[in-house]
Every structure is written in structure tokens, then in C-alpha cells.
Motif scaffolding. Sequence first.
Motif, short mmCIF file in Angstrom:
data_model
loop_
_atom_site.label_atom_id
_atom_site.label_comp_id
_atom_site.label_asym_id
_atom_site.label_seq_id
_atom_site.Cartn_x
_atom_site.Cartn_y
_atom_site.Cartn_z
N SER C 42 -21.54 -7.86 23.41
CA SER C 42 -21.98 -9.02 23.92
C SER C 42 -23.14 -8.99 25.31
N GLN C 84 -22.04 -15.86 19.29
CA GLN C 84 -21.07 -15.39 18.88
C GLN C 84 -20.61 -16.60 18.25
N ASP C 175 -25.56 -11.28 17.41
CA ASP C 175 -23.62 -11.61 17.18
C ASP C 175 -22.88 -12.05 16.58
N GLU C 176 -22.96 -11.20 16.01
CA GLU C 176 -21.67 -10.72 15.23
C GLU C 176 -21.56 -12.28 14.12
MG LIG Z 1 -18.94 -10.21 21.61
#
Ligand SMILES: [Mg+2]
Lengths: 334, 288, 257
Positions: C42, C84, C175-176
Motif C-alpha cells: 500500500s 484498501q 488496492d486489494e
Molecule cells: Mg495494504
Amino acid sequence: MEKVLTNRNLSMLLLAIAILFPLFTDNQYVLHIFSLTFIWTIAVHGLNLIGGFTGQLSLAHAGFFGIGAYSVGLLTVKMGLNFWLALVLGLIITTAIGFVIGLVALRTKEHFFAIYTLCVGYIIYLLLYKWEELTEGVRGLIGIPVPAPIGPITFDTPRNQYYLLLFFLVLVIFLMHRIMNSIIGRTYIAIRNSEELAETIGIATMKQKMVSFVLSTFFAGLSGGLYAAFVRFIGPDISYISVTFDMLMYLIVGGMGTLSGPLIGTLLIVWLSQYLQFLQNYRMLIFGPLLTLLIIFYPRGIAGGYQMWRAKRYMRKTQQLMQPVNPVSMKEEK
Amino acid sequence: MIDILVQQIFNAMTIGSVYSLVALGLTLVYGILHIPNFAHGALYMVGGYMTLIVMLETGVHYLLAIVASIFVVGILAILMERLVFHPLRNAPPTHDKIAAIGMMLFLEALVQLVWGAEYRPMPTPFGQVVEFFGLTVTMQRILIIGTAIVVMILLNLFLKKTMVGATIIAMSQDREGAFLVGINANKVAMLTFFISGGLAAIAASIASPINLVFPGMGHLVILKAFVIIIIGGMGSIPGAIIGGYILGFSESLSATFISNDYKDLIAFLLLVVILTARPKGLFAKGVH
Amino acid sequence: MLVQTKGLTKSFGGLTAVNQVDAEIETNKITAIIGPNGAGKSTFFNLISGLHPPTEGTIHFKGTDITKLRTYEIARLGVGRTFQTTHLFEQSTVLDNVIIGHRLRTKSGLFDSIFKTGRLKREEAACREKAHEVLEFVGLSEMSHRLVSDISQEAKKRTAFALALATDPEIVFLDEPAAGINPEETDGLAELMKKMVDKGITVCLIEHKMKMVMSIADKIIVLNHGKKIADGTPDEIKNNELVIQAYLGGDTNAPVN
Ligand SMILES: [Mg+2]
Ligand SMILES: Nc1ncnc2c1ncn2[C@@H]1O[C@H](COP(=O)(O)OP(=O)(O)OP(=O)(O)O)[C@@H](O)[C@H]1O
């Protein structure tokens, strides 16, 4: 579409009542209190713009109110300027100071911003209080003239002053409506929601916050300038932190981040305070806990609560339209 | 000249001691909960009143009255944490400040209702004037400095040498981590608020005999305490102590050499300068 | 090469979250970044999008140095991203959340809003149209009037995608995206990412779900303790000793899933 119309109609109805109201009453006291309400509402709109919509809780607003009021007071009393010229100059002074303070203050975030602006507000108060050569200190400024006539229209009667203040209030509300119902307003709300996210979708948050902050000080200064000419006496107390806290209370009760919140909250609390006058300095015994309880249990305030209720109802309706048979969700709503 | 200077240094130590104690409480709470407690000034104010009233009403010794005051204010602080800050822990960041302001307004109005709005002097058994390293000072001022130092040492011992204290430190350094190792966050938060309130009560009680007791006595103090913890780093304990004395010195010197009228401005000018140069405070850690 | 980092490093006090990373992201491909929790993935995204200034190193986007640019300037160049945790405005509708995504392509200011200028009306219409277009693209047209607080986790992820897409990006960093959603939905998101690439948008994602990564990524970059320990095609990565060790080795968590 239908909703927008009712909203607009309601506003128009309220405006009509506000315009007609003085024709049916001679009660100077009532007119006086309404006029004061209009003045404070303008300032609260400023606080709402930066705190409620843009998410930056500024605690310096009584300070900017004071700067506006003292600018007008000093320019008219000490320099003998015409009120209108003084008001324009006062607004320029307030927003210029707001600009400089904003440049520094808005680089700080959250707690730092709140603390910083609280201190800025206190510095302004101290200056107004201690800089006696300029401001007369605790003695305050007396004999501030009423607004100069515009053509045949004079502002020396409570009724005419009422109309003048109503005009400015309507102007401010109109501006706020225009701004907040456009992508400009959406930009502020995006910043309030998450500055990080706003930056990553290409919003120059610092610049946007600056615009919002300076405009909010403009409203505070306008409110202060009008106050000076309306009450005709000002002392350093008008810029004390407790005045910011009062504004904050009006805002929270009415609804932070809503367009009608400032007016609703100010009207309600100012009138309530009149009835609670026997409490005088102790009114905070009621309003203090009220503020705390509202922010814990009902942070939307009156206008926000109403909005939410309407949004929910609208949602229910559209869901019913889209999925005619959905008994489960119906039950959940109940 | 030297005399004046020494006198002023002593003065600075006195003021700085009080500031440091107030700032310590504020910074402890900030370290644990990331709340800048805007109602901390009200705790200070209540602390002053409690000592005064307990002394006047029951006739007990000044020092005993202070002990009573510590407990009352400490418990008041716990109540604040439980009833207000705890429910707001997941609310947007503006909310806890507004809630704290509401409590502050309430406490001030309540105190004013019960004990009146007048400025009241606080009697002290330590009023006598003594010679101290060639200085003529009142015992009270020596008491202030001495108390502050003792309290700071005790606090330090508590935080470093006891299990509970270590927990507080752990939590202020790493909140999530602390949860993982099973620290009872609620208990730690309550304890921290108790200490914070107690410190405010001590500060108010020792400072009041040389100042006065009145409902608005917390305003300036809290603002300055905020300045101090920004100077010293929000959440930093040594920062609060050093910052307190730095402010004490700057004020006392500027009162002598510049103007007594504007000495209250010093703190705020300091803040403006610092936050202008370093928007996240002087000793900001990497966190945001 | 669309994005290129050289010696990219970020230290937080004593901790070096990203350490001398040289990475390349190719145009119109799907690049995945994997690594154990806390590996610095991240942070790597935050560096590219300008949220953190790098301690050392450079970042180039389409050949221009963007290392020192502000976040919003980078976004305007055509770099979009999601977080995220989605950061959406929960009390508002999906559509209202997405409309603002096109703001960076507009020029209206305060005065336009006060006087309701032609420009403002044009630009607002454009924002709205864009929002509808991207919501259609991510498959959320039906839900555009629902409150974000009322929709599923997967729909929130899609809303976040839509918001990023509304900025007209050339590359999106996700992000994810598949964290916290079920396997079928994960497949759906994978499809969506392929669709983005087909549309000419380069995709770079962080993901712990290995099955998904291996199936859609053209290239994988592996981070561990802030360092890039490998990069290559999914097959190369699967068989890389260092990678296997990083995931199976003692001190770090194995990937979820
Ligand atoms: Mg992360
Ligand atoms: N703003 C920050 N300040 C201090 N340390 C940070 C900051 N951001 C990240 N870190 C630290 O940097 C390291 C890398 O964090 P990062 O979030 O990049 O990991 P990640 O690979 O995304 O992990 P995950 O898979 O859990 O999301 C961690 O040890 C984290 O604690």
C-alpha cells in the motif's frame, strides 16, 4: 422533481411570511429579535460552509465576526465613512485577514486546525481587547451610525432594518444554495468525506478549502458589519470564543452540513433563549448538555434528520416500484 | 538587573510548573485516545473550585482539600470518558470536540450557578514570605514548583515501573497492537482520564492562591496547554513538561521586557509560528 | 512503459516500508503486486499517487518525472486509484459519490456556481454523463440511486472502481479489490479488470488472493519487507525460490486464502 418543487414552494412561502410579517405587527421587540436572528444566521452559514460542508471545524469565527464589526465601527465612527463604504472595506479587510490565516491554518489538519483556529480566534479577541488606542478596549465603540439611506430608502426604523437584514440573509441563503447544489459544493463535500480520496481523484484540496474558508470568513464579516450598524454598540466580547460556541450550537441544533440548518437552529435557540431569559447566564446548563447529547445521539440536527427521513421514504418508494413484491424489506423498514 | 532576572526565572518556573501539569494531563489523554480534550480547561476550573469549597465548607487543611479535589475531578473525568468520548470513538473527528465544548459550557454554567461568578481568592497556609537563595518569595511559589516536580517524578515512576503504567505507554505507542495483546482498553482509558483530571485538579489547586478562582479560569489555561502539547508533540510526556517550562519562560520574560498586557499573546504567537513552519507540530511522528 | 520507479524508498522514522524498489508497469497489461502483510504494498501505491513524498528514488509516468508532483496533479495526468478501505461517502447515493470523480476535468469555480454559467451547466452535465457511463461499465446502473450504506461490500468496491474510472485514467491502481468478498464476486471483479484493459486502461492491483492473481495477471511483482524480491510472469513467480520462502518462511504470515 416533485420534491424539488415542494421544497422551493416551502422556501417561497417562508419568504413571503417573512416579508409580510412586519406589516402585521408593531411589536418592536419581536422585530428586533428576528433581525438579530437574521444576523446570526448569516454568520452560522459561514461556519456551516467551512465546518459543516467542507469538514474543517473552524473555531475562529467569532474573531472574524469581530473583525467585520470593528472594521465597520471604526471606519464609520472614527473616520466618518458612509456605512456602505465601510461595509465594503470591512469585508475586504475580513476576507484579506481570512485569506492570510487560511493559508497557514488549512495546512494543518483535524485537531491541529481546530486548535489553531481556536487560538487565532483568541488572538483576535485579545487584540480587540488590548489595543486600546485603536479599539477603545473594554469601553467598546458607541454611536455607530445606522446604515446610510439608499436613495429614498432609510434604515432608521426597526421595520426597515428588519427588511435590510432579511435582504442580506436571503442573499446569503441564495448563494449557499447555488454553491452547494453545484459541483463546487460537491467538491467541498468530497473533501469533508475524505481529503485523501479527494486528492486522488484530482481535487486540489488546499485551494478548494481556501475558497471555502475565505468565503466563510466573508459571511462572518458581513454578519459582524451588519451587527455593528444594527446594535450600534460593540465591545471586544462579541469576538470571544463563547460566541463561536454559540454559533456552533445553532448549527448543531439546526443541522450541520444542511442548507436550512443554520436558519432553523438560530431561530430556535435565539427564541428559546428569550423564553429562558430568567436563566440568563445559566442557559448553558441546558444548552451545554443539549449540544453534547445531540452530537452523540443525533449529530444530523433537525434539518439533517428530516432529510434522512425523506431520503429513507424515497428509497422505500423506489424500491417498491422496482421490486413490487418484497415483503421482507418492507418488514425490516417497520 | 540580575535580581530581576533571577526573580523572573523563579516566576517562570512557577508558571511553567502549572502549565506542565495541565499539559501533561492533556497529552496523556491524547496519547491514548487521540482526543484533544477541549473540556480539560473545565476540569482545571472544577479542580480549583473543589479545593476552595472543601476548604471553606469543612475547614480541612489545604492539602487535604487538594486530595479531595483530585478524586472529584478524576471521577468527573472518568464520567466524561464513559458517557461522552467512549460513545463517540468512531464518530467523525469534529464530533468529540463539539461534545467536549458542550460539557465545558455546562460545567462553567453549573459552577457559576452554585458558587457564583465572582473572582474568589483562595486562602493558603503557605502564604509566608521566605528568603530563598537570596530571593524573597512566598512559600506558595516554592510549593508550586516542588509539587510539580514531585508529581512529575511520581507519574514517571508510575508509567515506567508499574504494570498499569506500562500498559498506558504501550497503548499510546500502538493502539492496535495493544488491543492484540489483550490490553483492556476501556480500563486504560478510564485510568488515563482519572490521572488527567487529577493532574488538572492539582495544577488548579496550587495555582489558585496566586491567581484567582472563577468560572472562566480554565479558558486561557487550556488554550495554552494546547499550544504546549503542540510544541512538545501531541502525546509526548517529556514534550509536555519541557513545553510547559518553555512557555513559562517566554511569558515571564516577555512580561518583564516587552509588555505585561500582551504576555498572553506570546503563547499564541509561538503556536502560529510553529504551525506555520511545521503544520503537524514540532515533533510530529510519521503518523498522519 | 507506463510507470517506472527507480530506487523508490520510503522510511517512516526507523522503519523502511519501501526499500529501493525498481519496478516497471507496462501499458495495457495487468500487473499484480503481492507480498505478505506489511510488505509495503500500500505504501508503494501511496508513493506513486503522491500521498507520501518518497524518501529516495524517482517515479516516471509516461516518461515524465512525477516524483515531486502533488497527488491531485498526478491524478490529473491520468493516474487513478482505489483504497484498501473504500473511503466512500456512505450517507450519499452511489451516483452522487461517483459524479465528483469527473470534477478534475472541469474548470468551473465559485463564480460559475453563483451565476449558474453556461460552462457550469455543461460541465455538470458532463460529470453526470460520465458517472452514468462508468456506473454502466462497472455494472451498477441499477443501483445508482441506492445509498452506499445500503449496498453490499462488492457493490462498494465497484463504486470505488467507478469513481476512479470517472477521472478518465490511463492507469488505475487497485488496492486489494477482492478483499472481503466471496469467490464468485471475486471472479466478477476479475472480469471487470480485464474489461478495463480491453478498454485501454492499464491495471495495477494489490491482491492476496493468489488464485485470482495467477489467473489474470500478466506480470507479478513481489515485495517483502519493503524490497522487491522478484518479478515476472505468474509461472515464473510460482516457481521462484525466494517467493516461496517469503510466503512459507517463518516470520511472516502466509497469504490469506
Ligand atoms: Mg495494504
Ligand atoms: N503512514 C505511516 N506511518 C508509519 N508507518 C506506516 C505508515 N504507512 C505504513 N506504515 C508501515 O509501513 C509498513 C508497510 O505498510 P503497508 O500498508 O504498505 O503494507 P501492505 O503491504 O499494504 O500490507 P497489507 O497487506 O496488510 O495491506 C507497515 O509496517 C506499516 O505499519
